[in-house]
Enzyme design. Structure first.
Site: not given
Ligand code: APR
Length: 237
Positions: A111, A119, A180-182
């Protein structure tokens, strides 16, 4: 955890696929948690080409505030554990450089990153910027269009080279650590489905239940900074 450690121990190539949760313990908010960035800011106003067209100064000011904020944060134990584990490929959705600052030499940023602008009319001009002192809204020196952060906005394609590298790594992986990703934002989240299609063993690290966790070989409920160092202890020289 023991089953996950056995998977890591037996794997040749281990791939990490991370999101905002990896940097949460470094003090960088996630996007969709209760205190997440998208709970206070409209993503389509601040992270889309339409939003930039409607309010270029507001978007640049917001990103430059985020750049200055992120620039002051440090890697946490999860970044450091990922950096010392040998023969891994690191794919991230995060725009920070905390994995690089922890010592990872090559991170696949799907990302984009906080320290580059390009640009908006894609004339080809791009520049490094200092995230601690970003230059603000300005015209492209080559064509006069506006410069914007080299961060992938909603509705924009992923950088092709990074996307191909990520898919190739997943195809070759024996194990993937999804930390750490949803797993809600495609096409990046599609790597999780791809890993399953290719038969990689999948370990999820997240304090919450996620779709990836439900499909994983091992779904570890916990914080990255606590779980990842222990998980990779079997692989760290
Ligand atoms: N350790 C592990 N996981 C964690 C922690 C932690 N300390 N704190 C939060 N989380 C988890 C949450 O439970 C959630 O599942 O990290 C996840 C974060 O999810 P999002 O906020 O949706 O972030 P992400 O998955 O990176 O989003 C993907 O969405 O908005 C776009 O470009 C943006 O790259 C991003 C993409």
């Amino acid at each position: 955890m023991e089953r996950a450690k056995a998977i890591i121990r037996d794997a040749d190539l281990v791939v990490s696929f991370s999101g905002a949760g990896l940097s949460q313990e470094s003090g960088i908010p996630t996007f969709r948690d209760a205190d997440g960035i998208w709970t206070t800011v409209d993503p389509f106003k601040m992270a889309s080409a339409d939003g930039f067209a409607a309010d270029p100064e507001g978007v640049i000011d917001w990103y430059d505030e985020r750049r200055r904020f992120i620039a002051g944060k440090d890697p946490n134990p999860a970044h450091r554990a990922l950096a010392v584990a040998p023969s891994m490929v690191h794919i991230t959705q995060n725009i920070d450089h905390l994995l690089e600052r922890a010592g990872v030499g090559d991170v696949v940023h799907l990302h984009g990153v906080i320290d580059r602008d390009h640009c908006h009319d894609r004339c080809g001009h791009e520049e490094a910027v200092d995230p601690s002192a970003p230059p603000g809204l300005r015209p492209c020196p080559r064509c006069g269009a506006l410069m914007r952060p080299s961060i992938v906005w909603f509705g924009e394609p992923l950088p092709q080279r990074e996307w191909f590298r990520a898919q190739a790594a997943i195809a070759a992986a024996d194990a993937i650590i999804v930390v750490g990703t949803s797993g809600e934002v495609y096409p990046a989240a599609g790597l999780i489905d791809l890993a399953r299609d290719y038969g990689a063993k999948m370990i999820v690290v997240n304090p919450e239940e996620t779709p990836a966790g439900r499909a994983a070989d091992v779904d570890i409920r916990g914080l990255a900074g606590e779980v990842v160092p222990e998980l990779l202890s079997v692989r760290t020289p």
